[in-house]
Design a protein around this motif. Structure first.
Motif, PDB file in Angstrom:
ATOM      1  N   ARG A   1       0.791  -1.245   0.013  1.00  0.00           N
ATOM      2  CA  ARG A   1       0.025   0.013  -0.067  1.00  0.00           C
ATOM      3  C   ARG A   1       0.866   1.210   0.084  1.00  0.00           C
ATOM      4  O   ARG A   1       0.542   2.220  -0.664  1.00  0.00           O
ATOM      5  CB  ARG A   1      -0.738   0.151   1.166  1.00  0.00           C
ATOM      6  CG  ARG A   1      -2.061  -1.213   0.957  1.00  0.00           C
ATOM      7  CD  ARG A   1      -2.639  -1.281   2.273  1.00  0.00           C
ATOM      8  NE  ARG A   1      -1.790  -1.759   3.381  1.00  0.00           N
ATOM      9  CZ  ARG A   1      -1.984  -2.281   4.473  1.00  0.00           C
ATOM     10  NH1 ARG A   1      -3.304  -2.156   5.049  1.00  0.00           N
ATOM     11  NH2 ARG A   1      -1.163  -2.851   5.207  1.00  0.00           N
ATOM     12  N   ASP A   2       1.958   1.308   0.926  1.00  0.00           N
ATOM     13  CA  ASP A   2       2.574   2.671   0.981  1.00  0.00           C
ATOM     14  C   ASP A   2       4.279   2.345   0.627  1.00  0.00           C
ATOM     15  O   ASP A   2       4.883   3.326   0.645  1.00  0.00           O
ATOM     16  CB  ASP A   2       2.562   3.132   2.345  1.00  0.00           C
ATOM     17  CG  ASP A   2       2.893   2.176   3.270  1.00  0.00           C
ATOM     18  OD1 ASP A   2       3.506   1.314   3.169  1.00  0.00           O
ATOM     19  OD2 ASP A   2       2.568   2.657   4.724  1.00  0.00           O
ATOM     20  N   GLY A   3       4.699   1.037   0.316  1.00  0.00           N
ATOM     21  CA  GLY A   3       6.219   0.871  -0.030  1.00  0.00           C
ATOM     22  C   GLY A   3       7.083   0.759   1.167  1.00  0.00           C
ATOM     23  O   GLY A   3       8.191   0.686   0.882  1.00  0.00           O
ATOM     24  N   LYS A   4       6.498   0.975   2.355  1.00  0.00           N
ATOM     25  CA  LYS A   4       7.311   1.196   3.602  1.00  0.00           C
ATOM     26  C   LYS A   4       7.825  -0.254   4.076  1.00  0.00           C
ATOM     27  O   LYS A   4       6.979  -1.227   3.563  1.00  0.00           O
ATOM     28  CB  LYS A   4       6.668   1.737   4.844  1.00  0.00           C
ATOM     29  CG  LYS A   4       6.359   3.006   4.583  1.00  0.00           C
ATOM     30  CD  LYS A   4       5.756   3.581   5.793  1.00  0.00           C
ATOM     31  CE  LYS A   4       5.477   4.898   5.758  1.00  0.00           C
ATOM     32  NZ  LYS A   4       4.772   5.545   6.876  1.00  0.00           N
ATOM     33  N   VAL A   5       9.075  -0.434   4.258  1.00  0.00           N
ATOM     34  CA  VAL A   5       9.895  -1.800   4.458  1.00  0.00           C
ATOM     35  C   VAL A   5       9.190  -2.054   5.876  1.00  0.00           C
ATOM     36  O   VAL A   5       9.367  -1.326   6.854  1.00  0.00           O
ATOM     37  CB  VAL A   5      11.280  -1.880   4.865  1.00  0.00           C
ATOM     38  CG1 VAL A   5      11.723  -2.929   5.242  1.00  0.00           C
ATOM     39  CG2 VAL A   5      12.047  -1.421   3.121  1.00  0.00           C
ATOM     40  N   VAL A   6       8.721  -3.417   6.072  1.00  0.00           N
ATOM     41  CA  VAL A   6       7.875  -3.814   7.208  1.00  0.00           C
ATOM     42  C   VAL A   6       8.680  -5.033   7.876  1.00  0.00           C
ATOM     43  O   VAL A   6       8.545  -5.346   8.969  1.00  0.00           O
ATOM     44  CB  VAL A   6       6.459  -4.545   7.010  1.00  0.00           C
ATOM     45  CG1 VAL A   6       5.502  -3.355   6.643  1.00  0.00           C
ATOM     46  CG2 VAL A   6       6.363  -5.422   5.946  1.00  0.00           C
ATOM     47  N   TRP A   7       9.524  -5.316   7.058  1.00  0.00           N
ATOM     48  CA  TRP A   7      10.600  -6.584   7.932  1.00  0.00           C
ATOM     49  C   TRP A   7      11.965  -6.648   6.685  1.00  0.00           C
ATOM     50  O   TRP A   7      11.681  -6.567   5.619  1.00  0.00           O
ATOM     51  CB  TRP A   7       9.903  -7.841   7.611  1.00  0.00           C
ATOM     52  CG  TRP A   7      10.552  -9.093   7.939  1.00  0.00           C
ATOM     53  CD1 TRP A   7      10.753  -9.552   9.178  1.00  0.00           C
ATOM     54  CD2 TRP A   7      11.432  -9.855   7.064  1.00  0.00           C
ATOM     55  NE1 TRP A   7      11.450 -10.708   9.096  1.00  0.00           N
ATOM     56  CE2 TRP A   7      11.867 -11.103   7.898  1.00  0.00           C
ATOM     57  CE3 TRP A   7      11.533  -9.975   5.764  1.00  0.00           C
ATOM     58  CZ2 TRP A   7      12.558 -11.932   7.307  1.00  0.00           C
ATOM     59  CZ3 TRP A   7      12.396 -10.845   5.088  1.00  0.00           C
ATOM     60  CH2 TRP A   7      13.008 -11.970   6.134  1.00  0.00           C
ATOM     61  N   SER A   8      12.958  -7.102   7.376  1.00  0.00           N
ATOM     62  CA  SER A   8      14.184  -7.388   6.620  1.00  0.00           C
ATOM     63  C   SER A   8      15.227  -8.110   7.583  1.00  0.00           C
ATOM     64  O   SER A   8      15.030  -8.411   8.761  1.00  0.00           O
ATOM     65  CB  SER A   8      15.012  -5.868   6.562  1.00  0.00           C
ATOM     66  OG  SER A   8      15.470  -5.529   7.561  1.00  0.00           O
ATOM     67  N   SER A   9      15.930  -8.839   6.658  1.00  0.00           N
ATOM     68  CA  SER A   9      16.940  -9.678   7.352  1.00  0.00           C
ATOM     69  C   SER A   9      18.383  -9.717   6.559  1.00  0.00           C
ATOM     70  O   SER A   9      18.272  -9.712   5.105  1.00  0.00           O
ATOM     71  CB  SER A   9      16.042 -11.104   7.134  1.00  0.00           C
ATOM     72  OG  SER A   9      17.193 -12.104   7.730  1.00  0.00           O
ATOM     73  N   GLU A  10      19.444  -9.847   7.089  1.00  0.00           N
ATOM     74  CA  GLU A  10      20.665  -9.838   6.212  1.00  0.00           C
ATOM     75  C   GLU A  10      20.980 -11.214   5.899  1.00  0.00           C
ATOM     76  O   GLU A  10      20.745 -11.980   6.541  1.00  0.00           O
ATOM     77  CB  GLU A  10      21.712  -9.322   7.426  1.00  0.00           C
ATOM     78  CG  GLU A  10      23.161  -9.135   6.786  1.00  0.00           C
ATOM     79  CD  GLU A  10      24.159  -8.699   7.600  1.00  0.00           C
ATOM     80  OE1 GLU A  10      25.503  -8.808   7.343  1.00  0.00           O
ATOM     81  OE2 GLU A  10      23.903  -8.025   8.725  1.00  0.00           O
ATOM     82  N   LEU A  11      21.420 -11.260   4.729  1.00  0.00           N
ATOM     83  CA  LEU A  11      21.727 -12.489   4.040  1.00  0.00           C
ATOM     84  C   LEU A  11      23.166 -12.833   4.338  1.00  0.00           C
ATOM     85  O   LEU A  11      23.827 -11.992   4.162  1.00  0.00           O
ATOM     86  CB  LEU A  11      21.320 -12.727   2.488  1.00  0.00           C
ATOM     87  CG  LEU A  11      19.845 -12.369   2.270  1.00  0.00           C
ATOM     88  CD1 LEU A  11      19.859 -11.959   0.717  1.00  0.00           C
ATOM     89  CD2 LEU A  11      19.025 -13.456   2.806  1.00  0.00           C
ATOM     90  N   PRO A  12      23.484 -14.188   4.400  1.00  0.00           N
ATOM     91  CA  PRO A  12      24.678 -14.725   4.727  1.00  0.00           C
ATOM     92  C   PRO A  12      25.842 -14.461   3.701  1.00  0.00           C
ATOM     93  O   PRO A  12      26.894 -14.556   3.448  1.00  0.00           O
ATOM     94  CB  PRO A  12      24.706 -16.112   5.049  1.00  0.00           C
ATOM     95  CG  PRO A  12      23.296 -16.702   4.535  1.00  0.00           C
ATOM     96  CD  PRO A  12      22.538 -15.347   4.424  1.00  0.00           C
ATOM     97  N   ALA A  13      25.168 -14.383   2.328  1.00  0.00           N
ATOM     98  CA  ALA A  13      26.011 -14.405   1.065  1.00  0.00           C
ATOM     99  C   ALA A  13      25.130 -13.622  -0.239  1.00  0.00           C
ATOM    100  O   ALA A  13      23.671 -13.622   0.070  1.00  0.00           O
ATOM    101  CB  ALA A  13      26.578 -15.504   0.573  1.00  0.00           C
ATOM    102  N   GLY A  14      25.497 -13.322  -1.246  1.00  0.00           N
ATOM    103  CA  GLY A  14      24.555 -12.807  -2.363  1.00  0.00           C
ATOM    104  C   GLY A  14      23.649 -13.744  -3.017  1.00  0.00           C
ATOM    105  O   GLY A  14      24.138 -14.927  -3.233  1.00  0.00           O
ATOM    106  N   PRO A  15      22.572 -13.288  -3.373  1.00  0.00           N
ATOM    107  CA  PRO A  15      21.644 -14.050  -4.139  1.00  0.00           C
ATOM    108  C   PRO A  15      22.248 -14.501  -5.624  1.00  0.00           C
ATOM    109  O   PRO A  15      22.983 -13.590  -6.173  1.00  0.00           O
ATOM    110  CB  PRO A  15      20.502 -13.254  -4.149  1.00  0.00           C
ATOM    111  CG  PRO A  15      20.755 -11.855  -4.135  1.00  0.00           C
ATOM    112  CD  PRO A  15      21.958 -11.859  -3.175  1.00  0.00           C
ATOM    113  N   GLN A  16      21.928 -15.642  -5.834  1.00  0.00           N
ATOM    114  CA  GLN A  16      22.376 -16.185  -7.446  1.00  0.00           C
ATOM    115  C   GLN A  16      21.311 -16.513  -8.172  1.00  0.00           C
ATOM    116  O   GLN A  16      21.879 -16.748  -9.404  1.00  0.00           O
ATOM    117  CB  GLN A  16      23.327 -17.242  -6.926  1.00  0.00           C
ATOM    118  CG  GLN A  16      24.590 -17.134  -6.013  1.00  0.00           C
ATOM    119  CD  GLN A  16      25.336 -15.931  -6.731  1.00  0.00           C
ATOM    120  OE1 GLN A  16      25.630 -15.967  -7.896  1.00  0.00           O
ATOM    121  NE2 GLN A  16      25.818 -15.177  -6.054  1.00  0.00           N
TER     122      GLN A  16
END
Length: 65
Positions: A8-23
């Motif tokens: 609805r508004d584009g605000k970040v509601v949750w985040s998590s640091e990843l252990p490596a980059g996505p492939q």
């Protein structure tokens, strides 16, 4: 980082640091009444070590909606 935004508004509601980059493109699916996202991660990490991971997050449960 993996981030979830409110549509609805584009605000970040949750985040998590990843252990490596996505492939690859994340896979999103519904199982056992909940939405899940699975990512394959890999390559060199910031500290120079090689990281190879498959990570799944349970994002929501439809049971309480």
């Amino acid at each position: 980082m993996l981030r979830a935004s409110d549509l609805r508004d584009g605000k970040v509601v949750w985040s998590s640091e990843l252990p490596a980059g996505p492939q690859a493109t994340p896979m999103i699916y519904q199982w056992d009444g909940a939405v899940h996202v699975t990512l394959t991660l890999g390559g060199l990490k910031a500290d120079g070590e090689i990281g190879d991971y498959v990570v799944t997050y349970r994002l929501s449960s439809n049971r309480n909606q």
